[in-house]
Design a protein around this motif. Structure first.
Motif, PDB file in Angstrom:
ATOM      1  N   CYS A  80       0.835  -1.207   0.000  1.00  8.28           N
ATOM      2  CA  CYS A  80       0.000   0.000   0.000  1.00  8.28           C
ATOM      3  C   CYS A  80       0.871   1.259   0.000  1.00  8.28           C
ATOM      4  CB  CYS A  80      -0.930  -0.002   1.208  1.00  8.28           C
ATOM      5  SG  CYS A  80      -2.294  -1.187   1.103  1.00  8.28           S
ATOM      6  N   GLU A  81       1.930   1.241   0.814  1.00  5.65           N
ATOM      7  CA  GLU A  81       2.836   2.385   0.887  1.00  5.65           C
ATOM      8  C   GLU A  81       3.586   2.585  -0.433  1.00  5.65           C
ATOM      9  OE1 GLU A  81       5.380   1.723   4.193  1.00  5.65           O
ATOM     10  OE2 GLU A  81       3.771   1.860   5.689  1.00  5.65           O
ATOM     11  N   LEU A  82       4.053   1.481  -1.017  1.00  4.94           N
ATOM     12  CA  LEU A  82       4.768   1.574  -2.292  1.00  4.94           C
ATOM     13  C   LEU A  82       3.834   2.075  -3.396  1.00  4.94           C
ATOM     14  CD1 LEU A  82       6.860  -1.740  -2.179  1.00  4.94           C
ATOM     15  CD2 LEU A  82       7.674   0.584  -1.739  1.00  4.94           C
ATOM     16  N   THR A  83       2.587   1.608  -3.349  1.00  2.12           N
ATOM     17  CA  THR A  83       1.599   2.038  -4.344  1.00  2.12           C
ATOM     18  C   THR A  83       1.368   3.547  -4.263  1.00  2.12           C
ATOM     19  OG1 THR A  83       0.458  -0.093  -4.401  1.00  2.12           O
ATOM     20  CG2 THR A  83      -0.814   1.845  -5.070  1.00  2.12           C
ATOM     21  N   GLU A  84       1.324   4.080  -3.052  1.00  4.45           N
ATOM     22  CA  GLU A  84       1.140   5.527  -2.878  1.00  4.45           C
ATOM     23  C   GLU A  84       2.241   6.301  -3.599  1.00  4.45           C
ATOM     24  OE1 GLU A  84      -1.152   7.377  -1.578  1.00  4.45           O
ATOM     25  OE2 GLU A  84      -2.435   5.870  -0.626  1.00  4.45           O
ATOM     26  N   LYS A  85       3.485   5.846  -3.462  1.00  3.33           N
ATOM     27  CA  LYS A  85       4.613   6.519  -4.094  1.00  3.33           C
ATOM     28  C   LYS A  85       4.534   6.417  -5.619  1.00  3.33           C
ATOM     29  CE  LYS A  85       7.721   5.642  -0.193  1.00  3.33           C
ATOM     30  NZ  LYS A  85       8.968   4.951   0.249  1.00  3.33           N
ATOM     31  N   VAL A  86       4.231   5.215  -6.107  1.00  2.33           N
ATOM     32  CA  VAL A  86       4.151   5.011  -7.551  1.00  2.33           C
ATOM     33  C   VAL A  86       3.015   5.842  -8.143  1.00  2.33           C
ATOM     34  CG1 VAL A  86       3.590   3.333  -9.355  1.00  2.33           C
ATOM     35  CG2 VAL A  86       5.224   2.730  -7.561  1.00  2.33           C
ATOM     36  N   HIS A  87       1.869   5.834  -7.478  1.00  4.42           N
ATOM     37  CA  HIS A  87       0.711   6.563  -8.003  1.00  4.42           C
ATOM     38  C   HIS A  87       0.949   8.068  -7.990  1.00  4.42           C
ATOM     39  CE1 HIS A  87      -3.493   8.099  -8.123  1.00  4.42           C
ATOM     40  NE2 HIS A  87      -3.620   7.116  -8.990  1.00  4.42           N
ATOM     41  N   ALA A  88       1.640   8.561  -6.968  1.00  2.81           N
ATOM     42  CA  ALA A  88       1.953   9.988  -6.906  1.00  2.81           C
ATOM     43  C   ALA A  88       2.843  10.393  -8.073  1.00  2.81           C
ATOM     44  CB  ALA A  88       2.644  10.310  -5.576  1.00  2.81           C
ATOM     45  N   ASP A  89       3.829   9.561  -8.382  1.00  7.26           N
ATOM     46  CA  ASP A  89       4.715   9.832  -9.513  1.00  7.26           C
ATOM     47  C   ASP A  89       3.956   9.722 -10.828  1.00  7.26           C
ATOM     48  OD1 ASP A  89       7.080  10.516 -10.704  1.00  7.26           O
ATOM     49  OD2 ASP A  89       8.044   8.566 -10.457  1.00  7.26           O
ATOM     50  N   LEU A  90       3.081   8.740 -10.898  1.00  9.57           N
ATOM     51  CA  LEU A  90       2.255   8.531 -12.093  1.00  9.57           C
ATOM     52  C   LEU A  90       1.379   9.757 -12.354  1.00  9.57           C
ATOM     53  CD1 LEU A  90       1.760   5.931 -13.940  1.00  9.57           C
ATOM     54  CD2 LEU A  90      -0.297   5.596 -12.581  1.00  9.57           C
ATOM     55  N   THR A  91       0.777  10.277 -11.289  1.00  4.30           N
ATOM     56  CA  THR A  91      -0.094  11.446 -11.398  1.00  4.30           C
ATOM     57  C   THR A  91       0.695  12.685 -11.786  1.00  4.30           C
ATOM     58  OG1 THR A  91      -1.570  10.505  -9.718  1.00  4.30           O
ATOM     59  CG2 THR A  91      -1.756  12.878 -10.167  1.00  4.30           C
ATOM     60  N   LYS A  92       1.859  12.848 -11.164  1.00  4.89           N
ATOM     61  CA  LYS A  92       2.712  14.009 -11.442  1.00  4.89           C
ATOM     62  C   LYS A  92       3.128  14.035 -12.911  1.00  4.89           C
ATOM     63  CE  LYS A  92       7.119  16.084 -10.074  1.00  4.89           C
ATOM     64  NZ  LYS A  92       8.309  15.954  -9.191  1.00  4.89           N
ATOM     65  N   LYS A  93       3.478  12.884 -13.462  1.00  3.06           N
ATOM     66  CA  LYS A  93       3.944  12.815 -14.844  1.00  3.06           C
ATOM     67  C   LYS A  93       2.810  12.612 -15.840  1.00  3.06           C
ATOM     68  CE  LYS A  93       8.454  11.080 -13.387  1.00  3.06           C
ATOM     69  NZ  LYS A  93       9.413   9.940 -13.346  1.00  3.06           N
ATOM     70  N   ARG A  94       1.587  12.467 -15.320  1.00  2.00           N
ATOM     71  CA  ARG A  94       0.376  12.345 -16.115  1.00  2.00           C
ATOM     72  C   ARG A  94       0.431  11.175 -17.090  1.00  2.00           C
ATOM     73  NH1 ARG A  94      -3.353  15.437 -14.971  1.00  2.00           N
ATOM     74  NH2 ARG A  94      -4.538  14.854 -16.813  1.00  2.00           N
ATOM     75  N   PHE A  95       0.550   9.989 -16.499  1.00  2.00           N
ATOM     76  CA  PHE A  95       0.497   8.745 -17.257  1.00  2.00           C
ATOM     77  C   PHE A  95      -0.626   7.874 -16.718  1.00  2.00           C
ATOM     78  CE2 PHE A  95       5.077   9.560 -18.106  1.00  2.00           C
ATOM     79  CZ  PHE A  95       5.053   9.420 -19.483  1.00  2.00           C
ATOM     80  N   ARG A  96      -1.143   7.026 -17.574  1.00  3.79           N
ATOM     81  CA  ARG A  96      -1.940   5.885 -17.140  1.00  3.79           C
ATOM     82  C   ARG A  96      -1.147   4.623 -17.497  1.00  3.79           C
ATOM     83  NH1 ARG A  96      -7.007   5.898 -21.476  1.00  3.79           N
ATOM     84  NH2 ARG A  96      -5.799   6.521 -23.309  1.00  3.79           N
ATOM     85  N   PHE A  97      -1.518   3.496 -16.935  1.00  6.72           N
ATOM     86  CA  PHE A  97      -0.708   2.279 -17.084  1.00  6.72           C
ATOM     87  C   PHE A  97      -1.584   1.086 -17.460  1.00  6.72           C
ATOM     88  CE2 PHE A  97      -2.339   2.370 -12.805  1.00  6.72           C
ATOM     89  CZ  PHE A  97      -2.689   1.049 -12.551  1.00  6.72           C
ATOM     90  N   ARG A  98      -0.917   0.047 -17.969  1.00 10.58           N
ATOM     91  CA  ARG A  98      -1.618  -1.213 -18.252  1.00 10.58           C
ATOM     92  C   ARG A  98      -1.013  -2.391 -17.490  1.00 10.58           C
ATOM     93  NH1 ARG A  98      -2.259  -3.268 -23.925  1.00 10.58           N
ATOM     94  NH2 ARG A  98      -3.532  -4.751 -22.788  1.00 10.58           N
ATOM     95  N   THR A  99       0.271  -2.297 -17.155  1.00 12.33           N
ATOM     96  CA  THR A  99       0.940  -3.431 -16.518  1.00 12.33           C
ATOM     97  C   THR A  99       1.399  -3.073 -15.113  1.00 12.33           C
ATOM     98  OG1 THR A  99       1.699  -4.319 -18.632  1.00 12.33           O
ATOM     99  CG2 THR A  99       2.908  -5.017 -16.677  1.00 12.33           C
ATOM    100  N   VAL A 100       1.159  -3.972 -14.175  1.00 17.47           N
ATOM    101  CA  VAL A 100       1.636  -3.845 -12.804  1.00 17.47           C
ATOM    102  C   VAL A 100       2.661  -4.951 -12.565  1.00 17.47           C
ATOM    103  CG1 VAL A 100       1.023  -3.912 -10.353  1.00 17.47           C
ATOM    104  CG2 VAL A 100      -0.558  -2.903 -12.008  1.00 17.47           C
ATOM    105  N   SER A 101       3.765  -4.620 -11.935  1.00 17.40           N
ATOM    106  CA  SER A 101       4.794  -5.620 -11.665  1.00 17.40           C
ATOM    107  C   SER A 101       5.238  -5.539 -10.213  1.00 17.40           C
ATOM    108  CB  SER A 101       5.999  -5.413 -12.589  1.00 17.40           C
ATOM    109  OG  SER A 101       6.575  -4.144 -12.385  1.00 17.40           O
ATOM    110  N   ILE A 102       5.758  -6.646  -9.709  1.00 22.54           N
ATOM    111  CA  ILE A 102       6.348  -6.658  -8.375  1.00 22.54           C
ATOM    112  C   ILE A 102       7.758  -7.219  -8.469  1.00 22.54           C
ATOM    113  CG2 ILE A 102       4.127  -6.959  -7.230  1.00 22.54           C
ATOM    114  CD1 ILE A 102       5.018  -9.894  -6.657  1.00 22.54           C
ATOM    115  N   ARG A 103       8.547  -6.864  -7.476  1.00 22.01           N
ATOM    116  CA  ARG A 103       9.922  -7.353  -7.366  1.00 22.01           C
ATOM    117  C   ARG A 103      10.089  -7.895  -5.950  1.00 22.01           C
ATOM    118  NH1 ARG A 103      14.979  -6.715  -9.508  1.00 22.01           N
ATOM    119  NH2 ARG A 103      16.688  -6.282  -8.077  1.00 22.01           N
ATOM    120  N   VAL A 104      10.612  -9.109  -5.843  1.00 22.81           N
ATOM    121  CA  VAL A 104      10.713  -9.795  -4.562  1.00 22.81           C
ATOM    122  C   VAL A 104      12.144 -10.277  -4.365  1.00 22.81           C
ATOM    123  CG1 VAL A 104       9.945 -11.780  -3.215  1.00 22.81           C
ATOM    124  CG2 VAL A 104       8.324 -10.560  -4.664  1.00 22.81           C
TER     125      VAL A 104
END
Length: 362
Positions: A273-297
């Motif tokens: 949830c915390e990581l998503t907040e950061k990604v979404h904030a950057d996404l909004t700032k740069k005005r992009f929408r997305f199709r693929t979600v990925s994780i790294r473990v």
């Protein structure tokens, strides 16, 4: 007012033996040993090539792009490791973030090198040298890796300078020193003059950069076409190219490395949830929408995996990022303790300012 390109100060930062240095950082017991990163040598019968090697391995004559079978014959006792590109890219991203802080203009040119234009904030080479030392210290402190830096009036001189005193080098070339610095060097030091071009230059009596700089331009053009003029200019330390960042954004991601390994499902969901907040904030700032979600473990034993899922349609929905990330994570639950988790989005589409997406109201 911006200064003209010819009066600006440029840095070239080049990581030292990047892949193998990362491997040694991850496994300190390899320090001081010949380390070769590439394909499996298969006892000298492997068909791949060397990606990079440590400076200890280079003493045996091993170098990048060499057939792995030949590397094995030169040094069978070396430590041969497979390429771990995910780890190298992660480290590269971290380093580039450090470098950007110090640059007025920034241009990453490969996974392990970048140009920095510092001409807006730095006006003299004494200050530039101090800044280069600070950069080297920051990279070493935060990433545990050394880099070599060239400081010069333009990109070509800075790149040549960064390669002169490797590893962990710092070479400063002031405008009035460019001839004394360049002229004694072999012509192969100029980027772009390689195995095909250098022999032709040698045929016409050109071995050093100084000889190339003072050669008949018409002769060079007759042998090399327009590139003959380019080589002549570079040999004279003339390079009008400016430091420019690529504008294309292919993905947006973030990750967290934990002080203590985690395994609790509730805590893992909170992290996403915390990581998503950061990604979404950057996404909004740069005005992009997305199709693929990925994780790294990454597990506590450094096993590293990535997983991704592509949605049916592009969206800006923050909840979808967390939902998909948690779904992808189910594969790894109960398999061990986690050292690192990351979330990213890709297949980005620029949002038309005139459009309104349904997800903006969700």
């Amino acid at each position: 007012m911006n200064k003209p390109p010819h009066s600006r100060i440029t840095m070239h930062v080049d990581m030292d033996s990047f892949y193998s240095s990362i491997e040694v950082r991850e496994r300190p017991e390899l320090r001081g040993l010949p380390v070769v990163v590439g394909s499996d040598p298969k006892g000298g019968k492997g068909r791949g090539v060397v990606s990079t090697c440590s400076y200890e391995a280079r003493k045996f004559g091993i170098h990048s792009a060499m057939p792995i079978s030949r590397a094995y014959r030169l040094c069978p006792e070396a430590i041969y490791l497979p390429v771990n590109m995910e780890l190298y890219k992660e480290t590269s991203n971290n380093i580039m973030e450090i470098l950007r802080i110090f640059a007025d203009r920034f241009q990453q040119v490969s996974v392990d090198e970048a140009y920095l234009d510092i001409g807006d904030s730095i006006e003299d080479y004494r200050s530039a040298t101090m800044l280069a030392q600070k950069i080297k210290q920051e990279v070493l402190c935060k990433q545990g890796l050394t880099c070599s830096v060239g400081v010069a009036p333009n990109k070509v001189i800075a790149k040549i300078a960064s390669d002169i005193n490797k590893p962990d080098g710092l070479t400063v070339v002031r405008p009035e020193e460019k001839e004394s610095f360049l002229y004694p060097l072999c012509v192969s030091r100029i980027p772009g003059i390689g195995k095909k071009t250098q022999p032709v230059l040698v045929e016409i009596g050109i071995n050093t950069i100084g000889q190339l700089a003072t050669a008949d331009v018409q002769l060079l053009i007759s042998r090399f076409g327009k590139y003959g003029l380019v080589m002549h200019q570079l040999a004279n330390g003339i390079d009008p190219r400016q430091v420019k960042e690529k504008e294309e954004v292919k993905s947006i991601s973030t990750e967290d490395t934990f002080d203590e390994d985690i395994f609790d499902p509730g805590l893992i969901k909170n992290v996403f949830c915390e990581l998503t907040e950061k990604v979404h904030a950057d996404l909004t700032k740069k005005r992009f929408r997305f199709r693929t979600v990925s994780i790294r473990v990454r597990f506590d034993d450094f096993r590293t995996y990535t997983r991704a899922k592509t949605l049916h349609a592009a969206t800006t929905d923050k909840i979808s990022i967390t939902k998909v990330a948690v779904e992808l994570m189910e594969e790894f639950m109960g398999c061990g303790r986690f050292r690192l988790l990351g979330v990213g989005v890709s297949k980005l589409e620029k949002i038309d300012e005139r459009q309104t997406f349904l997800s903006d109201f969700c």
